[in-house]
Design a protein around this motif. Structure first.
Motif, PDB file in Angstrom:
ATOM      1  N   ILE A 116       0.850  -1.205   0.000  1.00 22.87           N
ATOM      2  CA  ILE A 116       0.000   0.000   0.000  1.00 22.87           C
ATOM      3  C   ILE A 116       0.879   1.246   0.000  1.00 22.87           C
ATOM      4  O   ILE A 116       0.652   2.188  -0.764  1.00 22.87           O
ATOM      5  N   ALA A 117       1.897   1.252   0.863  1.00 19.87           N
ATOM      6  CA  ALA A 117       2.791   2.417   0.928  1.00 19.87           C
ATOM      7  C   ALA A 117       3.479   2.638  -0.413  1.00 19.87           C
ATOM      8  O   ALA A 117       3.570   3.772  -0.897  1.00 19.87           O
ATOM      9  N   ARG A 118       3.935   1.544  -1.049  1.00 25.07           N
ATOM     10  CA  ARG A 118       4.579   1.707  -2.367  1.00 25.07           C
ATOM     11  C   ARG A 118       3.590   2.241  -3.401  1.00 25.07           C
ATOM     12  O   ARG A 118       3.916   3.099  -4.217  1.00 25.07           O
ATOM     13  N   LEU A 119       2.357   1.724  -3.358  1.00 24.61           N
ATOM     14  CA  LEU A 119       1.351   2.151  -4.346  1.00 24.61           C
ATOM     15  C   LEU A 119       1.021   3.639  -4.202  1.00 24.61           C
ATOM     16  O   LEU A 119       0.846   4.344  -5.198  1.00 24.61           O
ATOM     17  N   MET A 120       0.934   4.123  -2.974  1.00 22.62           N
ATOM     18  CA  MET A 120       0.522   5.513  -2.780  1.00 22.62           C
ATOM     19  C   MET A 120       1.700   6.480  -2.886  1.00 22.62           C
ATOM     20  O   MET A 120       1.505   7.684  -2.931  1.00 22.62           O
ATOM     21  N   ARG A 121       2.917   5.954  -2.921  1.00 25.57           N
ATOM     22  CA  ARG A 121       4.092   6.814  -3.017  1.00 25.57           C
ATOM     23  C   ARG A 121       4.408   7.160  -4.472  1.00 25.57           C
ATOM     24  O   ARG A 121       5.002   8.184  -4.754  1.00 25.57           O
ATOM     25  N   GLN A 122       4.009   6.279  -5.403  1.00 20.95           N
ATOM     26  CA  GLN A 122       4.312   6.528  -6.826  1.00 20.95           C
ATOM     27  C   GLN A 122       3.211   7.407  -7.435  1.00 20.95           C
ATOM     28  O   GLN A 122       2.137   7.562  -6.867  1.00 20.95           O
ATOM     29  N   PRO A 123       3.508   8.025  -8.569  1.00 12.82           N
ATOM     30  CA  PRO A 123       2.610   9.080  -9.055  1.00 12.82           C
ATOM     31  C   PRO A 123       1.260   8.636  -9.612  1.00 12.82           C
ATOM     32  O   PRO A 123       0.346   9.451  -9.650  1.00 12.82           O
ATOM     33  N   GLN A 124       1.097   7.415 -10.043  1.00 16.78           N
ATOM     34  CA  GLN A 124      -0.186   7.005 -10.642  1.00 16.78           C
ATOM     35  C   GLN A 124      -1.189   6.704  -9.541  1.00 16.78           C
ATOM     36  O   GLN A 124      -1.081   5.689  -8.859  1.00 16.78           O
ATOM     37  N   VAL A 125      -2.165   7.572  -9.374  1.00 14.10           N
ATOM     38  CA  VAL A 125      -3.154   7.377  -8.303  1.00 14.10           C
ATOM     39  C   VAL A 125      -4.145   6.297  -8.725  1.00 14.10           C
ATOM     40  O   VAL A 125      -4.769   6.407  -9.783  1.00 14.10           O
ATOM     41  N   PRO A 126      -4.282   5.233  -7.937  1.00 16.65           N
ATOM     42  CA  PRO A 126      -5.266   4.208  -8.305  1.00 16.65           C
ATOM     43  C   PRO A 126      -6.688   4.756  -8.177  1.00 16.65           C
ATOM     44  O   PRO A 126      -6.947   5.669  -7.395  1.00 16.65           O
ATOM     45  N   ALA A 127      -7.607   4.203  -8.958  1.00 17.99           N
ATOM     46  CA  ALA A 127      -9.013   4.610  -8.869  1.00 17.99           C
ATOM     47  C   ALA A 127      -9.683   3.971  -7.659  1.00 17.99           C
ATOM     48  O   ALA A 127     -10.678   4.472  -7.148  1.00 17.99           O
ATOM     49  N   MET A 128      -9.131   2.853  -7.208  1.00 16.74           N
ATOM     50  CA  MET A 128      -9.562   2.212  -5.963  1.00 16.74           C
ATOM     51  C   MET A 128      -8.364   1.452  -5.428  1.00 16.74           C
ATOM     52  O   MET A 128      -7.539   0.970  -6.201  1.00 16.74           O
ATOM     53  N   LEU A 129      -8.284   1.319  -4.115  1.00 14.36           N
ATOM     54  CA  LEU A 129      -7.216   0.529  -3.506  1.00 14.36           C
ATOM     55  C   LEU A 129      -7.761  -0.027  -2.202  1.00 14.36           C
ATOM     56  O   LEU A 129      -7.802   0.656  -1.188  1.00 14.36           O
ATOM     57  N   GLU A 130      -8.223  -1.272  -2.264  1.00 11.44           N
ATOM     58  CA  GLU A 130      -8.897  -1.900  -1.140  1.00 11.44           C
ATOM     59  C   GLU A 130      -8.025  -2.976  -0.507  1.00 11.44           C
ATOM     60  O   GLU A 130      -7.405  -3.777  -1.212  1.00 11.44           O
ATOM     61  N   PHE A 131      -8.012  -2.971   0.814  1.00 16.22           N
ATOM     62  CA  PHE A 131      -7.276  -3.966   1.596  1.00 16.22           C
ATOM     63  C   PHE A 131      -8.266  -4.934   2.216  1.00 16.22           C
ATOM     64  O   PHE A 131      -9.333  -4.520   2.678  1.00 16.22           O
ATOM     65  N   LEU A 132      -7.915  -6.221   2.245  1.00 21.56           N
ATOM     66  CA  LEU A 132      -8.736  -7.211   2.954  1.00 21.56           C
ATOM     67  C   LEU A 132      -7.810  -8.091   3.773  1.00 21.56           C
ATOM     68  O   LEU A 132      -6.826  -8.626   3.238  1.00 21.56           O
ATOM     69  N   ASP A 133      -8.131  -8.251   5.041  1.00 19.50           N
ATOM     70  CA  ASP A 133      -7.270  -9.085   5.881  1.00 19.50           C
ATOM     71  C   ASP A 133      -7.671 -10.565   5.768  1.00 19.50           C
ATOM     72  O   ASP A 133      -8.586 -10.927   5.024  1.00 19.50           O
ATOM     73  N   ARG A 134      -6.969 -11.416   6.500  1.00 24.30           N
ATOM     74  CA  ARG A 134      -7.167 -12.870   6.375  1.00 24.30           C
ATOM     75  C   ARG A 134      -8.625 -13.270   6.652  1.00 24.30           C
ATOM     76  O   ARG A 134      -9.213 -14.069   5.916  1.00 24.30           O
TER      77      ARG A 134
END
Lengths: 467, 467
Positions: free
Chosen positions: B240-258
């Motif tokens: 998640i940290a890597r995804l939000m640090r780079q310039p391409q903003v995702p249209a959605m970014l959902e986390f699901l735990d176990r």
């Protein structure tokens, strides 16, 4: 409330609190802190230069006890006289609260004091690949605090929003002299009342901002631009409508009328003869940018287009934009008097606005120069006149009054990025009905019960609470 | 303030104003308007169903004269009990104010009444190539008015913002029974105080919204997604940290735990064994999308990645998202009791949040399921328990208290999109210091001087104005 001289107790108290560097009552310092880019001036009784938020809170509490007004000041680049201390009292300059407190690239935010210069923040962000969107033409000198106070914009707002859209949180001192903290380093918030966005744009009348958490954006990897020349304003405004109707949002979309083009030529920009111009920019990454630029070029093309030039990178493009930024100061070459209004209308009504402005210029026999942020429907309409000519000055005031009437008839509003200050205050009662103004006055009274924060600005005189 | 029965004068007045269809006091109607998705219930003394803004203003004025509280109601899908009339009084349902008043594609905005269902607006916008960003999982039934009241979000907020970011103007009735109008069909505004964004998220405690001008976005031409499975939560939060640090903003970014993955499997979604999952979406045009998707795939890849699947268009992707949307209701299968909190932390602190939640579950021996909008640092943390088991219920409450303490220690806040209502009200005094709460109370008193609008919600009990 007018306070040309200070109660001796207050003078002593502020002197003890702030020291010789932080509390000035000499005439030169007071003189230098009495005006802004509105070219109006009033003498404050003293100038406070606090070092930290606790000093700001102490200053406000002391002034409250003595019922002495305070006017917050950034770099004095505002055009609506919001920073001019007409009632005397104390100017609070944030010149010594100019630290960048945190750069948080992983959270895409920065935490700053209000005295940080916009351009200095942008420089600090460059190595991180980030930027803060608000880009007023005074970016090299204006401060973040001033940007927040008047909800400053700039050309990039069409894609990235103005100041209010790019603030995540604030720490501010209300007129009660208390520190409030709202928002923070997060991008989604459904927790309590949104004081953050309320305080932004309130021009120092609700609270003094002592810290801001700013939302940052990734710097686009590639930028490209178009210069489109049109036969007349009507062709250009039709192109604006086409540009904003299609899905690719331009990074900037600036309109310049015939008179503005004349000024550009006067600054040495080589331009073919034309009735209006659009400057369009696109940003993105290298893969996507050509498609975006093509979509913008297609939308810019149509009836009345004389010339479409894909602006080269580098020097030529930078010259064009530098000239665009220098337009406002260059206006004084036409006539020494200038009534510069940054009105806003829905994008679909821009054609009617430009047509109406041309009719105003003809009717009042005055040069009116219109240019600005067409993608937001936010045009700078400059009514030019000779102040020493009583007839011209009266016609200029009449034209301004008719301009605001036109803008409101076109479903628009008074200011897109300069704020109200005192310059537009007397039209507020036409932009808002009485109950809405009463609600604003009630909010003002809630956060500044004694009316010591920048009195006389934004809201027209009236009863603070009718019920 | 509790008003289980109404003053006869008020009953007669509202009956005359609203008629038999618009004013209901029968037990069935009152019962049906007494709860929301918090599963709490209280009986109102009457239900008003106004047809237009003037009726709303008249209702508020009548209630003000009699000091009878009003609770605004959309579709009752809120989870924080903001729409439950604990003090009795009148529920104002906007079910009959459900007209889309204007679709203005050229101005990229829509003007709607508050009772319009979110999904109905989206359908009306589809042929125009536009959409309104807020997309709560209840979009098929929830109303725009409810979205505005609690500043609703949804997965798309990571790129497009939540409700407050997508509102341009409001017409609303304050607690004084007066119509206020702020903002409008324009995108840049430095004219007066920003009442619009103040009223959004105030959960019906400052004003009743009777009309909203909504900012629209062009529908992306192409959408693509990734499904990334990780060994454990730590690997996923690092991604998640890597995804939000780079310039391409995702249209959605959902986390699901176990545990959330287990629930998905229970709904028939075929998934390999994994400790955590990210659902990532990109949108754009056909030219640019492959590059964006590649950048997101690169950022999603790293230590602990077990499987990266480029989700195909169409049915399989839709199944995955439908299952994601059904997670909240599916939770009741684990245990009948659920304390569902939508906490927010800075993106850089998500790893610590998830680790802390796992420790909480272990310490209190309760299932805790965490999933949600990771790109905004906004996770739904669901503490599951059997309400009939006094020990479990007590441990669940203790876990919740520790969760909020953890979130605040991580520089976060209580709610990202559900709001405060009464469910989180008693933690407000920990999220905000006393002067900030006092400022919020002063703003409340300014717009609702008699405290008749949704009393007891959002702000914890306290003195309204200490100075």
């Amino acid at each position: 409330m007018t306070t040309a001289t200070l109660p001796p107790d207050l003078d002593a108290e502020l002197s003890a609190l702030l020291g010789a560097e932080g509390w000035r009552t000499d005439a030169a310092t007071r003189q230098a802190h009495g005006s802004d880019d509105s070219r109006r001036h009033a003498m404050p009784a003293g100038v406070a230069l606090p070092r930290d938020r606790d000093q700001v809170a102490a200053i406000v509490r002391a002034c409250r006890r003595h019922r002495v007004p305070l006017v917050a000041r950034g770099a004095g680049t505002g055009t609506a006289a919001a920073a001019v201390p007409f009632g005397g009292g104390i100017v609070v300059s944030f010149a010594r609260m100019n630290r960048i407190l945190q750069l948080r690239p992983d959270d895409r935010c920065a935490v700053v004091e209000p005295g940080v210069v916009n351009g200095d923040l942008q420089q600090a962000l460059q190595p991180l690949g980030l930027f803060w969107p608000p880009d007023p033409s005074s970016f090299e000198t204006c401060t973040i605090g001033g940007n927040l106070a008047c909800n400053a914009g700039g050309p990039r707002a069409v894609k990235y929003g103005a100041t209010r859209d790019n603030v995540l949180g604030l720490v501010a001192v209300t007129g009660r002299g208390e520190l409030v903290r709202c928002g923070g380093p997060w991008t989604k918030d459904a927790t309590g009342y949104d004081l953050t966005h309320l305080i932004v744009g309130s021009e120092g009348t609700l609270a003094l901002i002592v810290e801001a958490t700013l939302r940052l954006q990734p710097r686009p990897r590639a930028v490209a631009g178009l210069r489109a020349l049109y036969r007349d304003a009507a062709s250009a405004t039709a192109a604006i409508a086409r540009l904003m109707r299609q899905p690719q949002v331009p990074a900037m979309l600036e309109f310049l009328d015939r008179s503005a083009l004349g000024l550009l030529r006067g600054q040495g920009v080589a331009l073919p003869e034309a009735g209006a111009m659009l400057l369009v920019e696109a940003d993105g990454d290298d893969d996507g940018l050509p498609g975006v630029l093509q979509a913008l070029a297609d939308a810019a093309s149509g009836e009345g287009l004389l010339d479409l030039d894909v602006a080269p990178d580098g020097a030529a493009r930078e010259r064009l934009w530098a000239a665009r930024r220098a337009l406002s100061p260059a206006l004084r070459g036409i006539a020494p008097g200038k009534l510069n209004e940054d009105v806003v209308v829905p994008v679909s009504r821009i054609a009617e606005l430009v047509e109406g402005v041309e009719a105003l210029a003809a009717r009042h026999a005055l040069p009116i120069v219109a240019f600005g942020h067409a993608g937001n429907g936010n045009l700078h309409v400059n009514v030019m006149f000779h102040p020493d000519d009583a007839g011209e000055a009266a016609r200029a005031r009449a034209a301004l009054d008719e301009l605001f009437a036109l803008v409101l008839a076109l479903e628009g509003t008074l200011s897109g990025e300069h704020g109200i200050g005192v310059a537009k205050r007397d039209w507020m009662a036409r932009a808002f009905d009485a109950p809405t103004l009463a609600a604003m006055r009630a909010v003002k009274a809630a956060l500044d019960p004694d009316g010591i924060l920048n009195p006389g600005k934004v809201l027209p005189p009236g009863h603070p609470d009718p019920l």
